[in-house]
Write a protein that holds these residues in place. Structure first.
Motif, short mmCIF file in Angstrom:
data_model
loop_
_atom_site.label_atom_id
_atom_site.label_comp_id
_atom_site.label_asym_id
_atom_site.label_seq_id
_atom_site.Cartn_x
_atom_site.Cartn_y
_atom_site.Cartn_z
N ARG A 85 0.87 -1.14 -0.12
CA ARG A 85 -0.04 0.01 -0.11
C ARG A 85 1.01 1.18 0.07
NH1 ARG A 85 -5.75 -0.87 1.19
NH2 ARG A 85 -5.70 1.37 1.92
N HIS A 100 -9.32 -2.51 -2.05
CA HIS A 100 -8.09 -3.28 -1.47
C HIS A 100 -7.29 -3.45 -2.93
CE1 HIS A 100 -9.87 -4.45 2.25
NE2 HIS A 100 -11.10 -4.43 1.65
N ASP A 102 -5.08 -5.88 -4.99
CA ASP A 102 -4.87 -7.26 -5.28
C ASP A 102 -3.48 -7.55 -5.86
OD1 ASP A 102 -5.42 -10.03 -6.04
OD2 ASP A 102 -6.30 -9.51 -7.78
N SER A 121 -12.97 -6.00 -1.73
CA SER A 121 -12.53 -6.95 -0.85
C SER A 121 -13.30 -8.26 -1.51
CB SER A 121 -13.32 -6.41 0.37
OG SER A 121 -12.75 -7.70 1.36
N ASN A 124 -11.02 -9.57 -4.49
CA ASN A 124 -9.88 -9.70 -3.95
C ASN A 124 -9.94 -11.16 -3.58
OD1 ASN A 124 -7.02 -9.32 -3.48
ND2 ASN A 124 -7.17 -8.31 -1.63
#
Length: 175
Positions: A85, A100, A102, A121, A124
């Motif tokens: 991140r 999120h 991936d 989410s 992912n």
């Protein structure tokens, strides 16, 4: 009766010694100046020094500390953050709200932004379960698990979280 406050302008903390609060008193003890403010260091040189860009497949592998699930875990300005991140935000920009990242390469320590895609989410999780192992690999591991091998050891073998592998086994069993 009101308790006296720190003599440093803008500080409203209570006095402990010499007319200063605990923070400013400690700064005076350590640095000889109660108004000393430590310089904010640029975290980027330390962060990028811990990235190996020579790994196979184009992955940029985080070589610093790793958390229990296998993701890089650098300390940035005093707080642990996921390395992928941090790299994405540094090189690409903010991750869209509610999404999120991936790992398209399936390597949790990879911080190459070209290998990271913002997804929901759910997406992912589905991608992780479906692409981590081929059906043949999953069936072979499932057989070993049914014959008594532990799911944790099997998951470690294929760099998966045990609960993810167990979920894949349930999918194989039709549950």
């Amino acid at each position: 009766m009101t308790k006296p406050t720190c003599a440093i302008s803008g500080c409203e903390q209570g006095v402990i010694a010499r007319g200063w609060c605990h923070r400013h008193y400690k700064r005076w003890q350590t640095h000889g100046d109660p108004s000393y403010v430590p310089p904010v260091r640029d975290w980027r040189p330390r962060f990028w020094a811990r990235v190996d860009k020579t790994a196979p497949g184009g992955c940029w592998v985080w070589t610093g500390s790793v958390e229990s699930k296998g993701y890089g875990a650098p300390t940035i300005n005093g707080a642990k953050r996921p390395a992928h991140r941090v790299a994405y935000e540094d090189l690409v920009g903010p991750i869209p709200e509610g999404l999120h990242l991936d790992h398209l390469c399936r390597v949790r320590r990879c911080v190459n932004p070209e290998h990271l895609e913002p997804v929901t989410s759910r997406e992912n999780a589905l991608r992780g379960i479906q692409t981590k192992l081929t059906d043949d690999q999953a069936r072979a591991l499932h057989e070993r698990w049914r014959s008594g091998e532990g799911v944790t050891a099997l998951a470690r073998e294929v760099s998966m979280h045990p609960s993810t592998l167990h979920h894949r086994f349930r999918l194989l069993e039709g549950r």
